[in-house]
Design a protein around this motif. Structure first.
Motif: not given
Length: 228
Positions: A112, A185-186, A188-190, A192-193
């Motif tokens: 992040r 960004t995608l 990072f989001e994937a 984290v999820e």
């Protein structure tokens, strides 16, 4: 020895890091002849530690040395660019997938932090921009918690830096740069999820449309036109 050089254990270590930086940043261009006496004065050391540093850089295929101790920066090579791209197509998605499964709170915090303010590289990136770009990808590598994979990808990144700069010689459109930023960004989001499949897919696309891929395509095209 300069004040900066004094921070290193040996003059040879300082020379190695400084010349390597000059090569990877493009200040010493691919194929450039290295005048050892001039370069030694430029970085504030004698020629003896510089020669030791050049031998280390030869092992990394960044420098070529002949029997007369003449030196030059290793030229860019179409086959090496292809090999790098093939390796990263496989290993970067693997690292992203593992990161989605194994990331810790500290890993997420580092990703992040490294993503904050990260922009797609411009045509003439600063050292700080290159470092920021690497920091984000390195955070993903380390979140995989696979030491051998991290070591391999770190090495590939070092070698690919020169090709990355070569890829930047063709101006990217604002749309292309925006897409690369969105992919960060995608990713990072994937991760984290905990979505390993999506993380791997996004990373694969990210590599296939990367600056290294552009460089590999340009070098291959150039090599093809030079064949009899």
């Amino acid at each position: 020895m300069t004040e900066t050089a004094a921070l290193f254990a040996t003059k040879s270590d300082f020379a190695y890091m400084r010349v390597r930086e000059l090569i990877l940043s493009g200040e010493l261009e691919p194929g450039a002849v290295i005048n050892q006496a001039v370069l030694a004065r430029q970085i504030g050391i004698s020629t003896t530690p510089l020669r030791e540093a050049l031998k280390r850089l030869k092992q990394q295929k960044l420098v070529e040395l002949d029997a007369h101790r003449d030196a030059r920066v290793t030229p860019l090579d179409a086959e090496e660019a292809r090999d790098l791209l093939e390796m990263r197509r496989s290993l970067d998605p693997l690292a992203a997938s593992l990161a989605a499964d194994r990331r810790t709170k500290l890993d997420i915090a580092e990703m992040r932090s490294s993503l904050d303010g990260l922009d797609a590289l411009p045509s003439n990136p600063t050292v700080q921009q290159l470092v920021a770009h690497r920091r984000f990808h390195a955070a993903i590598y380390r979140a995989s918690h696979n030491a051998l994979l991290v070591e391999t990808l770190d090495g590939l990144w070092d070698t690919a830096d020169r090709y990355r700069r070569h890829g930047l010689q063709v101006e990217r459109s604002p749309e292309e740069r925006a897409l690369k930023a969105r992919e960060h960004t995608l990713l990072f989001e994937a991760i984290v999820e905990g979505d390993g499949d999506t993380a791997a897919d996004v990373m694969r696309t990210h590599i296939e449309t990367s600056l290294g891929a552009k460089s590999a395509w340009r070098l291959a095209k150039s090599a093809a036109t030079q064949q009899p």
